[in-house]
Design a protein around this motif. Structure first.
Motif, mmCIF file in Angstrom:
data_model
loop_
_atom_site.group_PDB
_atom_site.id
_atom_site.type_symbol
_atom_site.label_atom_id
_atom_site.label_comp_id
_atom_site.label_asym_id
_atom_site.label_seq_id
_atom_site.Cartn_x
_atom_site.Cartn_y
_atom_site.Cartn_z
ATOM 1 N N SER A 104 0.848 -1.187 0.000
ATOM 2 C CA SER A 104 0.000 0.000 0.000
ATOM 3 C C SER A 104 0.885 1.238 0.000
ATOM 4 O O SER A 104 2.025 1.216 0.480
ATOM 5 C CB SER A 104 -0.905 0.017 1.232
ATOM 6 N N ILE A 107 -0.549 8.231 0.871
ATOM 7 C CA ILE A 107 -0.831 9.387 0.012
ATOM 8 C C ILE A 107 -1.207 10.580 0.886
ATOM 9 O O ILE A 107 -2.175 10.507 1.656
ATOM 10 C CB ILE A 107 -1.968 9.098 -0.980
ATOM 11 N N GLU A 116 -3.454 4.078 0.116
ATOM 12 C CA GLU A 116 -3.935 3.707 -1.212
ATOM 13 C C GLU A 116 -3.442 2.311 -1.562
ATOM 14 O O GLU A 116 -2.245 2.060 -1.687
ATOM 15 C CB GLU A 116 -3.446 4.715 -2.259
ATOM 16 N N ASP A 117 -4.395 1.389 -1.719
ATOM 17 C CA ASP A 117 -4.057 0.000 -2.014
ATOM 18 C C ASP A 117 -3.891 -0.268 -3.504
ATOM 19 O O ASP A 117 -3.381 -1.328 -3.880
ATOM 20 C CB ASP A 117 -5.146 -0.932 -1.472
ATOM 21 N N LYS A 118 -4.296 0.663 -4.340
ATOM 22 C CA LYS A 118 -4.294 0.400 -5.781
ATOM 23 C C LYS A 118 -3.599 1.513 -6.552
ATOM 24 O O LYS A 118 -4.138 2.086 -7.494
ATOM 25 C CB LYS A 118 -5.729 0.210 -6.285
ATOM 26 N N LEU A 119 -2.380 1.849 -6.115
ATOM 27 C CA LEU A 119 -1.520 2.758 -6.875
ATOM 28 C C LEU A 119 -0.615 1.911 -7.765
ATOM 29 O O LEU A 119 0.080 1.011 -7.286
ATOM 30 C CB LEU A 119 -0.671 3.615 -5.927
ATOM 31 N N LEU A 151 -5.952 9.948 -11.461
ATOM 32 C CA LEU A 151 -6.799 9.360 -10.438
ATOM 33 C C LEU A 151 -8.114 8.899 -11.037
ATOM 34 O O LEU A 151 -8.619 9.517 -11.978
ATOM 35 C CB LEU A 151 -7.092 10.369 -9.319
ATOM 36 N N THR A 155 -11.679 7.855 -6.609
ATOM 37 C CA THR A 155 -10.505 8.155 -5.785
ATOM 38 C C THR A 155 -10.330 9.656 -5.634
ATOM 39 O O THR A 155 -10.009 10.152 -4.538
ATOM 40 C CB THR A 155 -9.249 7.527 -6.399
ATOM 41 N N ARG A 158 -12.676 10.772 -3.110
ATOM 42 C CA ARG A 158 -12.237 10.387 -1.766
ATOM 43 C C ARG A 158 -11.149 11.327 -1.256
ATOM 44 O O ARG A 158 -11.127 11.671 -0.075
ATOM 45 C CB ARG A 158 -11.731 8.938 -1.806
ATOM 46 N N TYR A 159 -10.246 11.741 -2.154
ATOM 47 C CA TYR A 159 -9.143 12.601 -1.733
ATOM 48 C C TYR A 159 -9.552 14.065 -1.560
ATOM 49 O O TYR A 159 -9.128 14.728 -0.612
ATOM 50 C CB TYR A 159 -8.008 12.543 -2.750
ATOM 51 N N ASN A 196 -6.723 2.612 -9.019
ATOM 52 C CA ASN A 196 -7.262 3.832 -8.411
ATOM 53 C C ASN A 196 -6.411 5.041 -8.750
ATOM 54 O O ASN A 196 -6.916 6.155 -8.869
ATOM 55 C CB ASN A 196 -7.347 3.693 -6.888
ATOM 56 N N ALA A 197 -5.109 4.816 -8.877
ATOM 57 C CA ALA A 197 -4.172 5.893 -9.200
ATOM 58 C C ALA A 197 -3.087 5.320 -10.099
ATOM 59 O O ALA A 197 -2.629 4.194 -9.899
ATOM 60 C CB ALA A 197 -3.572 6.474 -7.929
#
Length: 794
Positions: A104, A107, A116-119, A151, A155, A158-159, A196-197
């Motif tokens: 992870s 961020i 963030e688990d999906k960068l 992004l 996401t 969310r940010y 996600n990113a």
């Protein structure tokens, strides 16, 4: 005429309510089960269909040629640019990898910190290959520029909430700042890719200095034709490999996998950043189960209708006497079947709506109720209605339409014959399938329980793994360890690259004075790793507590499998220099007992903890004593935020993480249990139908026996004996079949149970008990009936 037949069919349904209810319920359960499973199968087979270039896209796979042959979904970083430059039919090639090779990311925005688990770090061409839709800003061109990031819509929300995200700055792992340059549409739930990113791959050293040694990058290619000759392309890729890699270092080959096969045909592949895999074997099994349940329901209808053949024979004979043809009788029975099936279809749809949330919970899926009302599903329902009507109604229509007026006036004494053998045979098939399902569910649950209770060689309980990916400073990491060591109820603390159950770095270890090698998992760690995991030190000593800056000596703590491969005893291995891609000064300092660092699907392999400064120590592992868990987590979080205020607090428990390794099996067991119960329930309805038929056929015999003094218990025993025989035949058929199927399933586990005879005994007792409960109603009803009624002459 048709309207008249419908009216007659409706009257028959109302007149014979018990049989009608049993028929409709059985068919509706079968149809509901089939509908839900078909919806699931449809969704699984729809993966990646949304991409315009789907027929042109292939993933490059790596196939090892040494030791245990494996297929990896990751390949070296040097391959992608070579493919596009060398093979004219490849119009695009691209690489990506998960941040930190699966870790992870921390961020930081102006106002908050997120995990963030999906960068992913990706080539710009990946966006073009998968035609990623850009909603705001610009897309792939930004991934050719450093310090930019894209992004997903959710996401960005969310940010930044409702603020415009374009131009905003993000800091990854408290080291590097990135400017948001684009917003892309969220990937679909049935997409293999799910970012996600996305940050530029070109910023990584792997892009600046591409290598043929580090196979850590998922690579896709897109052809100019939907039908390339794959074998020819693979030979060209092998030529590229031969030109760039020396023969002595060539331990792998490449192959191509079509995009359409990735989701269902990759569950056995290693090292993939795509995690949302399905399993074609599960699809096949569930398809067979759905068809089996529907088939059992249709068979039940046949048995239940023919069970009333004596009563229906009078009706058929009268109609024929009044001029009805065989065709008229067949049409009439098909209309009755169609009406029952239509009612069952509506009720089955209602059952499907009710049970879909339960199925989602058991299977871990997100099938929407609204998807039951799509054109495809409605068309499937119409098709199922037609097939079920034709199949279910065929035997009753053809069998009952053969009755002649003469047979009605003077019925023959032959009540058995081929029809009776067929009906009993169908019930045997039903119960054989049911017993196989019972045994399957028992074995699967026993295997899962065995996995949960087996000694792993380390103790995963009461260990929390806290992500420290945002802490790159060694001093800050050491301060964090010291702070946690001072907390109450903490017994051991260490930092490491990973932990058992989580993938770490894959390397090769070479035997002395030979070219023989073995794959080994390497995990950068600190001294207390053995104390935290409670590993058993066999010989030597643990990693040193302090490693000075600039110290080139690498200490390695290996498991016993490693020294066995080297041909050394644990004592002889101490101080031995090892070649395992950790530099020229790597020495074994200690040996620990083997432990299961991966899934029990695989045997224990080679594993090593080391202190080479090559990978980050991304986790803080803390062993704590039992206490109130919420208070413990709160204390850990407060300590973490005090020392790392700009890093999000994310944690997992090692024992809970282990459960995820067998999540697929657990969900398969749960889904199998649900539909096995339904299949057994529907099969019991078939047994009920046969019981009704046989008691109807023997009503005069029962009456005579009662007149001569037979007891109710004696008659119940007489009638039940026939069904016990059928179930015993089913057991004889099902036991060897179940044994074969479950042994095949258990082969996927390196550590597995032995199937005990008690499993078959339990299944047999359950089957006999279910049969007796099902039959007892009809047997007792027949036994207590007034013999005068059964002995009356028609």
């Amino acid at each position: 005429m048709i309207r008249s037949y419908i009216k007659i069919a409706w009257r028959n349904l109302k007149t014979n309510r018990l049989f009608s209810i049993v028929n409709i319920v059985g068919l509706s359960i079968g149809l509901a089960s089939t509908l839900v499973l078909f919806l699931f199968i449809l969704q699984e087979r729809s993966f990646d269909n949304m991409y315009a270039n789907k027929d042109h896209i292939y993933r490059v796979l790596l196939n090892t040629t040494e030791d245990d042959l494996e297929t990896w979904a990751n390949v070296p970083s040097a391959l992608a640019p070579e493919l596009k430059a060398t093979i004219p039919t490849i119009v695009e090639s691209g690489r990506f990898f998960h941040h930190g090779f699966g870790e992870s990311a921390s961020i930081k925005t102006d106002n908050d910190v997120f995990i963030e688990d999906k960068l992913f770090w990706s080539d710009a061409s990946i966006l073009d290959i998968f035609n990623v839709e850009i909603l705001k800003g610009t897309g792939s061109e930004n991934l050719n520029n450093p310090n930019t990031i894209l992004l997903s819509k959710s996401t960005a929300k969310r940010y930044f909430g409702d603020e415009n995200p374009l131009g905003k700055t993000l800091t990854i792992d408290n080291t590097t700042s990135f400017e948001v340059k684009g917003i892309f549409k969220d990937f679909s739930d049935n997409s293999s890719l799910n970012f996600n990113a996305i940050a530029p791959f070109m910023m990584q050293n792997f892009a600046k200095n591409p290598s043929w040694n580090n196979a850590s990058f998922e690579t896709f290619v897109m052809f100019d034709s939907a039908t390339p000759v794959i074998r020819d392309v693979e030979l060209k890729i092998q030529d590229i490999l031969n030109k760039n890699v020396e023969k002595e270092a060539l331990w792998y080959t490449f192959s191509l996998q079509p995009l359409e096969r990735i989701h269902l045909y990759s569950s056995n592949y290693s090292d993939s950043y795509i995690t949302n895999y399905g399993d074609i074997n599960q699809i096949r099994n569930l398809t067979a189960l759905a068809l089996l349940i529907l088939l059992i329901a249709c068979i039940n209808y046949m048995n239940l209708i023919t069970a009333r053949s004596q009563k229906r024979a009078t009706d058929v004979g009268i109609n024929k006497t009044l001029g009805a043809s065989v065709k008229d009788i067949i049409i009439r029975f098909y209309i009755e079947t169609g009406l029952i099936t239509a009612i069952a279809m509506v009720l089955g749809g209602l059952f499907a709506v009710i049970t879909l949330p339960i199925f989602n919970e058991l299977a871990g899926k997100h099938l929407a109720i609204s998807s039951l009302f799509t054109i495809k599903i409605l068309g499937f329902l119409v098709l199922i209605w037609l097939v079920t009507t034709l199949f279910s109604g065929s035997y009753p229509a053809l069998y009952l339409s053969r009755f002649s007026p003469k047979e009605v006036i003077k019925p023959t004494s032959n009540k058995g014959g081929i029809a009776s053998v067929i009906r009993k045979g169908l019930v045997v098939v039903q119960f054989s399938a049911s017993v196989v399902l019972i045994i399957g569910v028992i074995v699967i649950h026993q295997q899962l329980e065995f996995i949960q209770n087996i000694s792993l060689g380390y103790n995963p309980e009461n260990i929390i793994a806290i992500s420290t990916s945002g802490i790159r400073n060694e001093g800050s990491g050491r301060a964090l360890v010291n702070a946690y060591e001072q907390l109450p109820n903490v017994s051991a603390v260490t930092r490491s690259q990973g932990y058992p159950g989580l993938g770490v770095s894959g390397r090769s270890i070479y035997k002395r004075s030979t070219e023989q090698s073995m794959g080994i998992q390497t995990n950068r760690a600190e001294q207390n790793i053995a104390d935290v995991l409670q590993l058993n030190l066999v010989s030597g000593q643990l990693l040193p507590k302090i490693k000075q800056q600039g110290d080139t000596l690498v200490e390695v703590l290996v498991n016993k499998t490693t020294v066995d491969f080297l041909g050394l005893s644990p004592e002889e291995a101490i101080g031995e220099k090892v070649a395992m891609q950790l530099g020229n000064n790597a020495y074994i300092c200690g040996v620990v007992d083997d432990f299961n660092f991966a899934s029990l699907h695989s045997p224990i392999g080679a594993y090593a903890f080391h202190n080479a400064q090559r990978e980050p120590k991304s986790y803080l592992l803390v062993r704590f004593e039992n206490e109130i868990l919420t208070e413990t987590i709160s204390r850990f979080e407060n300590t973490f935020k005090t020392l790392a205020p700009n890093t999000a607090f994310k944690y997992t428990f090692l024992d809970k993480n282990l459960e995820l390794l067998y999540e697929k099996e657990q969900r398969t067991a749960n889904v199998g249990l649900l539909f096995s119960i339904l299949a057994i329930l529907v099969a019991c309805l078939g047994l009920f139908g046969l019981a009704a038929y046989m008691s109807e056929q023997r009503n005069k015999e029962i009456g005579i026996r009662k007149v001569f003094g037979a007891s109710v218990a004696g008659i119940v025993q007489l009638l039940s004996l026939d069904f016990i025989k059928l179930v015993l035949v089913a057991l004889v058929i099902s036991f060897p079949l179940a044994l074969y199927l479950m042994k095949s399933w258990l082969r996927d586990f390196a550590y597995r149970i032995e199937i005990s005879w008690t499993v078959f005994l339990t299944a047999g007792i359950l089957a006999l008990g279910i049969a007796m409960l099902t039959v007892s109603f009809q047997a007792i009803k027949a036994a207590i009936a007034n013999p005068i009624k059964s002995l009356k002459t028609e």
